[in-house]
Design a protein around this motif. Structure first.
Motif, mmCIF file in Angstrom:
data_model
loop_
_atom_site.group_PDB
_atom_site.id
_atom_site.type_symbol
_atom_site.label_atom_id
_atom_site.label_comp_id
_atom_site.label_asym_id
_atom_site.label_seq_id
_atom_site.Cartn_x
_atom_site.Cartn_y
_atom_site.Cartn_z
ATOM 1 N N LEU B 84 50.348 77.904 64.692
ATOM 2 C CA LEU B 84 52.027 78.015 64.766
ATOM 3 C C LEU B 84 52.757 79.053 66.208
ATOM 4 O O LEU B 84 54.602 79.235 66.127
ATOM 5 C CB LEU B 84 52.583 78.622 63.249
ATOM 6 N N PRO B 95 57.628 75.182 60.550
ATOM 7 C CA PRO B 95 56.594 74.002 61.505
ATOM 8 C C PRO B 95 55.867 73.956 60.548
ATOM 9 O O PRO B 95 55.251 72.437 61.043
ATOM 10 C CB PRO B 95 55.879 75.716 62.364
ATOM 11 N N ALA B 98 57.432 70.644 59.664
ATOM 12 C CA ALA B 98 57.647 69.569 60.535
ATOM 13 C C ALA B 98 56.317 68.968 60.773
ATOM 14 O O ALA B 98 56.857 67.530 61.407
ATOM 15 C CB ALA B 98 58.513 70.519 61.740
ATOM 16 N N CYS B 99 55.699 69.710 62.158
ATOM 17 C CA CYS B 99 54.036 68.705 61.601
ATOM 18 C C CYS B 99 53.920 67.933 60.871
ATOM 19 O O CYS B 99 53.578 66.744 61.378
ATOM 20 C CB CYS B 99 53.228 69.814 61.867
ATOM 21 N N ALA B 130 62.851 67.499 62.964
ATOM 22 C CA ALA B 130 61.558 68.458 62.891
ATOM 23 C C ALA B 130 62.521 70.078 63.865
ATOM 24 O O ALA B 130 62.330 70.699 63.720
ATOM 25 C CB ALA B 130 60.320 67.552 63.774
ATOM 26 N N LEU B 134 62.642 73.819 63.005
ATOM 27 C CA LEU B 134 62.923 74.491 63.616
ATOM 28 C C LEU B 134 63.347 75.388 64.443
ATOM 29 O O LEU B 134 63.237 77.024 64.208
ATOM 30 C CB LEU B 134 61.519 74.262 64.892
ATOM 31 N N TRP B 149 58.981 78.934 69.504
ATOM 32 C CA TRP B 149 58.363 78.132 69.179
ATOM 33 C C TRP B 149 56.792 78.151 69.867
ATOM 34 O O TRP B 149 56.867 78.878 71.009
ATOM 35 C CB TRP B 149 59.181 77.197 69.247
ATOM 36 N N PRO B 153 53.396 72.192 66.157
ATOM 37 C CA PRO B 153 54.832 71.947 65.946
ATOM 38 C C PRO B 153 54.886 71.786 67.812
ATOM 39 O O PRO B 153 55.429 70.656 68.215
ATOM 40 C CB PRO B 153 56.090 72.626 65.196
ATOM 41 N N VAL B 157 56.164 68.216 68.952
ATOM 42 C CA VAL B 157 57.969 68.034 69.608
ATOM 43 C C VAL B 157 57.822 67.854 70.665
ATOM 44 O O VAL B 157 58.477 66.386 70.450
ATOM 45 C CB VAL B 157 58.576 69.562 69.126
#
Lengths: 358, 352
Positions: B84, B95, B98-99, B130, B134, B149, B153, B157
């Motif tokens: 992450l 995250p 989002a993944c 996503a 984030l 970030w 993820p 992205v």
């Protein structure tokens, strides 16, 4: 009325349909309906838009550069660079010009690319043939190699090669590969034949002090980059070779088998000559990919074209020129490789050669 | 003795494993080699490996065992950072969700019955979701700046957004390259060939170093956004060639029939030609996508901490220097499981 309904196209009466490419006597009188006028207008519009965008970017860039007192133009190439690079095929020291540093970078890029292409081709052919082998374990080994290599990033593989190389013992505990050849964390040291006093002698690397001297020394960066590029590309070439061999018509192998040719003869005399020609275009793109991928050497400290470009733009601030030069050189390498492979492709045309195949 | 189940032994029995002596000899030599190296790897990676350190201790035990056994303790301790990045520890669910959303999107795309317009909408909505998740700053989520970030993820992205954002310009470039208008054809072809002829890293350098000089002073564009733009620009050129190859498979009669029904260029292309071409493009699109997931790892060179970038940060830590192989193998396993699954799927698509 929309000509397309939800259920599909609806045929319109002929009288309503519009002609898109009318003959002279049917050409509409209004010029904006004329396809040729429209085409010209569209092209003019696109050219104006692209030109305006380029002009805007150029104005901004030159204003920004003036504000930061950054020179422009290629004058920097003739100035002394002032940075050191590892020894390479072009003699260079920090008193030499940026242009000479660039030449060393290009020479390093070409050296690793050409050697990589040679090794990857041989290894790839072996992998492709092994995958088609009737020996189960050979095709299984080749298959797992291809899957592992193709499904992980090349940059990651380069890091692994480099880390493994650095984990080798130091010069004093160097691994002797064969008499006179050593591998250690400082690199690979090989004996080379050399002219010395009119006689051909073997120049052997010797451990003096903390490092090896003499012979041929290969840096860990070069060795890791070469190993990474060659194995990565070999996996793709293996698939190309396999695909091209499988694409040879089945009737050809059956006919050859009916003539009583052995498996090796069948491959050498019938299948490979036909497969090689169809292999060349995909091989070309793999070779170009390898040359482009050699730019990843910058991540493990190999002094290639990108590495020199990066140092140059940090020292001079002339990022636009430096990157443009690097791009132009890579484009030239790509075009040159494609051109050479095209020549090979034309020469491999066995139908045109005619007489060679009875 | 237990008998070997028939399903397992069948491929072995059917293969001409021991057909003649030469084959048997090669099999024996390779078999011994595989067993030897397999056993040594197993010894290093499993039997002699150190799985965790006693709490509060240094990496001394691992250093003592170097060369003999793997030190998986580094992965155990820095697992979260590799996966992450430096994302705030208080909110790991953001995250992770989002993944999960992006990977579910990939999985949903594998179901052929779902190849409908709503799936295309999902390819826009899910990456957008996503990013919102984030980034935060709305719906009561604390804002998280993009420079923290990282990890998986970020890789997902960058690849997904780059891919989706590249499709419209790629379609325009592909049509432009086939256009009968010379100016448009030449411009499209030059862009495509220029981008495909140079290494991706030069374009990333361009985005990270040259881009700030091309925009007005005072306009600061985030480093991640610049990397994302570069990824999308590269993707546009490669995808344009995929789309062009798909368009070539559609006979010109389809376009001519559409124009004879009174459709102009854009309606004929969008309603008649493209829907047929898209189906033929899908296997090549999937392969390009795999290449893109792998190539996003190059952003690690310009200092964006994607999965590979985060792994590099971990082994710079003095406690864990020298354990790069373990960390890289872990990251390689993540990339491999993602790319291998997708490539298997694409092979199945090509066969059917």
């Amino acid at each position: 009325m929309s000509p397309i309904s939800a259920d599909g196209p609806v045929l319109m009466p002929l009288a309503q349909s519009r002609q898109t490419a009318p003959r002279a006597w049917l050409r509409p009188r209004r010029p904006w309906r004329d396809p040729r006028v429209r085409a010209l207008a569209w092209q003019a519009l696109v050219i104006v838009l692209v030109g305006a965008a380029v002009a805007w970017v150029a104005t901004q860039a030159s204003a920004n550069l003036r504000e930061r007192n950054i020179a422009s133009g290629f004058g920097y190439l003739d100035r002394a660079s002032g940075f050191e690079l590892a020894r390479g095929p072009v003699p260079y020291s920090s008193r030499d010009t940026y242009a000479r540093a660039l030449a060393l970078g290009v020479a390093n890029t070409l050296r690793v690319s050409l050697l990589g292409i040679a090794i990857a081709t041989v290894l790839g052919a072996a992998i492709g043939l092994a995958r088609l082998s009737t020996i189960w374990i050979a095709s299984a080994i080749a298959g797992s190699f291809v899957e592992i290599v193709r499904n992980t990033p090349l940059l990651l593989q380069l890091f692994v090669w480099y880390t493994l190389w650095q984990a080798l013992p130091g010069p004093h505990d160097a691994i002797q590969l064969f008499p006179g050849a050593f591998a250690c964390s400082r690199g690979l040291f090989l004996p080379v034949p050399a002219w010395h006093g009119g006689a051909l002698v073997l120049d052997r690397p010797l451990l003096t002090g903390f490092d090896f001297h003499g012979g041929l020394s290969i840096s860990p960066e070069f060795a890791s980059l070469l190993a990474g590029l060659a194995t990565y590309t070999a996996a793709f070439i293996g698939e190309t070779v396999r695909g091209s061999i499988l694409a040879v018509d089945r009737g050809q192998t059956e006919a050859a088998a009916a003539l009583g040719l052995s498996r090796v003869q069948l491959l050498r005399l019938v299948v490979l000559p036909q497969a090689v020609r169809s292999m060349i275009p995909p091989l070309t793109s793999q070779f170009v990919n390898l040359a482009k991928n050699s730019s990843l050497g910058v991540a493990i400290g190999y002094p290639d074209l990108i590495s020199v470009t990066n140092t140059t733009l940090n020292l001079t601030g002339q990022a636009v020129e430096a990157i443009a030069v690097a791009m132009a050189i890579y484009l030239a390498i790509s075009v040159a490789l494609s051109f050479m492979m095209q020549q090979l492709h034309d020469r491999c045309d066995w139908r045109a050669a005619g007489a060679r195949i009875p | 003795m237990m008998s070997v189940p028939a399903s397992w032994s069948e491929p072995v029995r059917r293969s001409p494993l021991l057909r003649d002596r030469a084959n048997a000899a090669v099999t024996a030599v390779l078999g011994v080699g595989v067993l030897y190296f397999g056993a040594r790897f197993a010894q290093w990676a499993v039997l002699s490996a150190i799985w965790r350190l006693p709490p509060g201790s240094t990496s001394a035990i691992c250093r003592a065992a170097r060369g003999e056994g793997a030190c998986w303790a580094v992965v155990g301790e820095r697992f979260r950072f590799i996966l992450l990045g430096a994302y705030p520890a208080a909110q790991p669910w953001r995250p992770l969700v989002a993944c999960g959303a992006i990977i579910s999107l990939y999985a949903a795309t594998a179901v052929r019955a779902w190849w409908r317009p709503w799936l295309a909408a999902c390819w826009i909505a899910v990456p957008a979701l996503a990013i919102v998740l984030l980034r935060g700053g709305i719906f009561g989520l604390p804002a998280v700046p993009t420079d923290v970030w990282g990890g998986l993820p970020l890789t997902l992205v960058l690849a997904t957004v780059g891919f989706v954002a590249a499709i419209p310009p790629a379609a325009v470039l592909a049509l432009g390259r086939r256009s009968p208008m010379p100016a448009i054809r030449i411009l499209s072809a030059s862009y495509i060939e220029l981008v495909r002829g140079v290494p991706i890293i030069t374009l990333l350098f361009m985005a990270s170093i040259m881009f700030p000089r091309f925009v007005p002073q005072g306009l600061v564009v985030d480093k991640l956004v610049r990397a994302q733009i570069a990824v999308a620009m590269v993707a546009a050129a490669y995808l344009a060639e995929v789309i062009r190859a798909g368009l070539e498979t559609i006979p010109s009669g389809q376009y001519e029939a559409a124009t004879s029904l009174g459709l102009r260029f854009w309606p004929a292309t969008i309603l008649v030609v493209l829907p047929q071409a898209v189906r033929k493009m899908i296997p090549a699109l999937v392969n390009t996508f795999i290449a893109f997931v792998k190539d996003t790892s190059l952003v690690a060179i310009i200092g964006v901490f994607d999965l590979l970038g985060a792994a590099k940060v971990v082994i710079v830590d003095p406690k864990w220097t020298g354990f790069g192989v373990e960390v890289y193998l872990f990251v390689a396993a993540i990339y491999f499981s993602l790319c291998f699954a997708v490539s298997r799927y694409s092979q199945r698509l090509e066969r059917t």
